[in-house]
Design an enzyme around this catalytic site. Sequence first.
Site, short mmCIF file in Angstrom:
data_model
loop_
_atom_site.label_atom_id
_atom_site.label_comp_id
_atom_site.label_asym_id
_atom_site.label_seq_id
_atom_site.Cartn_x
_atom_site.Cartn_y
_atom_site.Cartn_z
N CYS A 14 56.25 43.95 29.77
CA CYS A 14 57.14 44.93 29.05
C CYS A 14 58.13 44.62 28.19
O CYS A 14 58.31 42.96 28.07
CB CYS A 14 57.68 45.47 30.36
SG CYS A 14 57.16 46.19 31.59
N ARG A 31 53.90 43.24 23.84
CA ARG A 31 54.33 42.82 25.24
C ARG A 31 53.73 44.16 26.21
O ARG A 31 53.66 43.66 27.58
CB ARG A 31 55.77 42.80 25.70
CG ARG A 31 56.44 41.35 24.78
CD ARG A 31 57.67 41.27 24.86
NE ARG A 31 58.14 40.86 26.32
CZ ARG A 31 57.91 39.68 26.97
NH1 ARG A 31 57.77 38.91 26.35
NH2 ARG A 31 58.02 39.71 28.29
N TRP A 54 54.15 47.81 30.25
CA TRP A 54 52.93 47.55 30.60
C TRP A 54 53.12 47.48 32.09
O TRP A 54 53.42 46.98 32.75
CB TRP A 54 52.66 46.10 30.08
CG TRP A 54 51.46 45.54 30.39
CD1 TRP A 54 49.96 45.72 29.91
CD2 TRP A 54 50.65 44.75 31.73
NE1 TRP A 54 48.90 45.06 30.29
CE2 TRP A 54 49.33 44.67 31.52
CE3 TRP A 54 51.45 44.29 32.70
CZ2 TRP A 54 48.73 43.82 32.41
CZ3 TRP A 54 50.59 43.68 33.57
CH2 TRP A 54 49.21 43.16 33.48
N ASN A 85 62.10 44.52 32.90
CA ASN A 85 60.96 43.59 32.58
C ASN A 85 60.82 42.64 33.96
O ASN A 85 61.70 41.99 34.17
CB ASN A 85 60.76 42.74 31.34
CG ASN A 85 59.72 41.61 31.18
OD1 ASN A 85 58.56 42.02 31.73
ND2 ASN A 85 60.04 40.89 30.58
N GLY A 86 59.64 42.70 34.55
CA GLY A 86 59.35 41.91 35.71
C GLY A 86 58.75 42.60 37.05
O GLY A 86 58.19 43.78 36.82
N GLU A 119 35.64 30.60 24.68
CA GLU A 119 36.58 31.37 23.75
C GLU A 119 35.93 32.49 23.02
O GLU A 119 36.61 33.42 22.97
CB GLU A 119 37.29 30.36 23.21
CG GLU A 119 38.20 30.88 22.05
CD GLU A 119 39.56 31.56 22.86
OE1 GLU A 119 39.62 31.68 24.08
OE2 GLU A 119 40.29 32.22 22.10
N LYS A 148 36.83 36.31 23.52
CA LYS A 148 37.63 37.24 22.15
C LYS A 148 36.81 38.39 22.24
O LYS A 148 37.20 39.52 21.92
CB LYS A 148 37.22 36.48 20.72
CG LYS A 148 37.99 35.25 20.74
CD LYS A 148 39.53 35.54 20.26
CE LYS A 148 40.47 36.00 21.58
NZ LYS A 148 40.96 34.75 22.04
N GLU A 188 37.74 40.92 25.07
CA GLU A 188 39.36 41.33 24.86
C GLU A 188 39.29 42.73 23.92
O GLU A 188 39.87 43.64 24.12
CB GLU A 188 39.92 40.32 24.35
CG GLU A 188 40.39 39.42 25.43
CD GLU A 188 41.32 38.20 24.71
OE1 GLU A 188 42.59 38.10 25.23
OE2 GLU A 188 40.83 37.56 23.72
N HIS A 229 19.58 28.68 35.76
CA HIS A 229 19.89 28.67 37.31
C HIS A 229 20.40 30.25 37.61
O HIS A 229 21.16 30.40 38.50
CB HIS A 229 21.22 27.66 37.66
CG HIS A 229 20.63 26.35 37.55
ND1 HIS A 229 19.67 25.98 38.41
CD2 HIS A 229 21.21 25.13 36.59
CE1 HIS A 229 19.28 24.54 38.24
NE2 HIS A 229 20.12 24.39 36.93
N LYS A 242 50.17 40.64 25.32
CA LYS A 242 50.26 39.29 24.87
C LYS A 242 50.79 38.25 25.65
O LYS A 242 50.49 37.27 25.75
CB LYS A 242 50.83 39.58 23.56
CG LYS A 242 51.02 38.09 22.82
CD LYS A 242 49.90 38.04 21.80
CE LYS A 242 50.02 36.59 21.12
NZ LYS A 242 48.56 36.30 21.05
C1 G6P Z 1 47.44 36.63 27.77
C2 G6P Z 1 47.23 37.02 26.20
C3 G6P Z 1 46.20 35.73 25.84
C4 G6P Z 1 46.84 34.38 26.10
C5 G6P Z 1 47.22 34.47 27.83
C6 G6P Z 1 48.02 33.11 28.07
O1 G6P Z 1 46.54 36.96 28.65
O2 G6P Z 1 46.62 38.05 26.19
O3 G6P Z 1 45.96 35.76 24.48
O4 G6P Z 1 45.85 33.42 25.98
O5 G6P Z 1 48.02 35.57 28.05
O6 G6P Z 1 49.39 33.14 27.28
P1 G6P Z 1 50.05 31.88 26.62
O7 G6P Z 1 51.08 32.49 26.07
O8 G6P Z 1 50.44 31.09 28.01
O9 G6P Z 1 49.29 31.04 25.91
#
Ligand code: G6P
Length: 613
Positions: A2, A27, A75, A100-101, A486, A490, A493, A509, A608
């Site tokens: 949030c 956020r 969020w 927020n929290g 990774e 991507k 996501e 396996h 994010k």
């Molecule tokens: C969220 C974001 C990711 C990020 C992860 C860790 O899930 O969507 O893109 O990799 O948090 O975040 P940080 O800020 O600790 O790299």
Amino acid sequence: MCGIVGAIAHRPVSPILLEGLRRLEYRGYDSAGLAVLDPDGKIGRLRTLGKVAQLSTAHDERPLAGTLGIAHTRWATHGEPSTQNAHPHMARQRCALVHNGIIENHEPLRREQMAAGHVFSSQTDTEVVVHAIHDALAAGHELAEAVRHTIARLDGAYALGVIDTHYPDRLVAARQGSPLVIGVGFQEYFIASDVFALLPVTNRFIFLEEGDVAELRRDRLSIWNAQGERVERPLRESSVAADSAERGQYRHFMQKEIFEQPRAVADTLEGRLSNEGVLPEAFGVDAERIFAAAQAVTIVACGTSFHAGLVARYWIEALVGLPCNVEVASEYRYRQHVVPKDSLFVTLSQSGETADTLAALRIAKESGYATTLAICNVPESSLVRESDLVLLTRAGPEIGVASTKAFTTQLVALLLLTLTLARLHRTSIGDQADAARQTALLRSLPAQLERVLALDDEVAALAEQFVEKHHCLFLGRGEAYPIAMEGALKLKEISYIHAEAYPAGELKHGPLALIDEDMPVVVVAPNNALLEKLKSNLEEVRARGGQLYVFADDQVPFQADPGVTIIRVPETDDLIDPLVFTIPLQLLAYHVAVLKGTDVDQPRNLAKSVTVE
Ligand code: G6P
């Protein structure tokens, strides 16, 4: 997570709050709201389901006038996304709150408050906080005291902004476990979850510490620490430009951030290299002595940052010869772990505010690690402030939820760490001749990344073959395995295609059972010592009718065949392969998502910066 914004000024605050929310939308973006104290002394509130744009439209139709207000973009954690669950929350039309929290003890508090006659209008954990503040106000406490009184009863994490009709001259804020910054203007003050939200109105900031409560009046700011003592917190100037969080000519932030990588990598290297290798001061004055004594490395992170850590394990064990353990923070923080003697604890984070990573750092500091090092993209973040050593990545603001330039700059930072450790531990790669070669290689990185970005059109065309798929497998070996992970992350996501990565040797396996013509298999194939092994794995896929999409080094003697598409990646050195091969996988995910018409920068259900557990 949030996002929170608040303002107390001599001018109307609604435009400031709405622009702040727009900048904080990364956020959380399932609902949004604002509350403004109007000239008649009443609180006007607007809340909408969906994004900040919806709130702005609602505000155009029913503007809120006033010079004191708070706002929130959500969020959802407790309670579905809905207008009723959106913040600000209010108690008896008297006070309003944004949070927020997560309040962990909200259930007993709610029971107690309901028994005392409070009526709840949402399913959130937050609402108990505003009722508790209301009760403290009704008991005669003035606003900051009422907030202090209330937070003493809260377990969990919070950043709060509160306004009250009886105190039209002040905004009260508090933080514990969630980020909150105060923006300092001329006869006006602001609060926000990060500095970007406030860059249009100020570049002067004060960062609240854990447990702080702040009272913002138009002409003065007072801060109390967790013990209730008056404290001063330093004023800092931010050098980030207000327009650095703008999309410019690009269609999406993610696209902009992918193309910014050559510059971001160059910035991360700047001032950290000499012709003889990584500069001794790169990690701070005392780092050399600490690194030389280190006998093991533990890396902890989440999400994309975790994948960067996995690449570093290959580097550190192979090139430095130190044992390196890499773990996701949410696991690390809740298990018993053995701390190897003289070991270095490294956290990786774009935001520096990820709740699990921060918690892991705090645990590590108490469990006997020799030193903590944060590799982070946000200089003012909690992770940076709480670590012994810091290496900042200089990717600039990353707005797209799917991390791109933060990842490649983390890899650069980890290469700098590996090479520094190698020199101090006198391994062969750490010797003088090699150091000069590595410096040249690192300096060539921005140009190499530009070359690989030129694959954009080819990858965009390839993306069409993925749009109708529901599943996708990514394969790699060695350092290319975390890069495959990774790539899969991507794709899932932002395109919502189910994607998994496997070390190619594990195919037989289990995942081989999934292979058929509807399962694209993306392969990361740099020209390295594992190539022959990888080729055998690909034969296993072909023999079962699987569709292969191989990202291969120029020099790899693969043939395009029916069922085998080869995408040639400009040849490079083993050491920087992970960076180079990341780019086409980012482009693939991006173009598939664009073709599918998903919300690229703000994919569903994600955020994010994950400042809650
Ligand atoms: C969220 C974001 C990711 C990020 C992860 C860790 O899930 O969507 O893109 O990799 O948090 O975040 P940080 O800020 O600790 O790299």
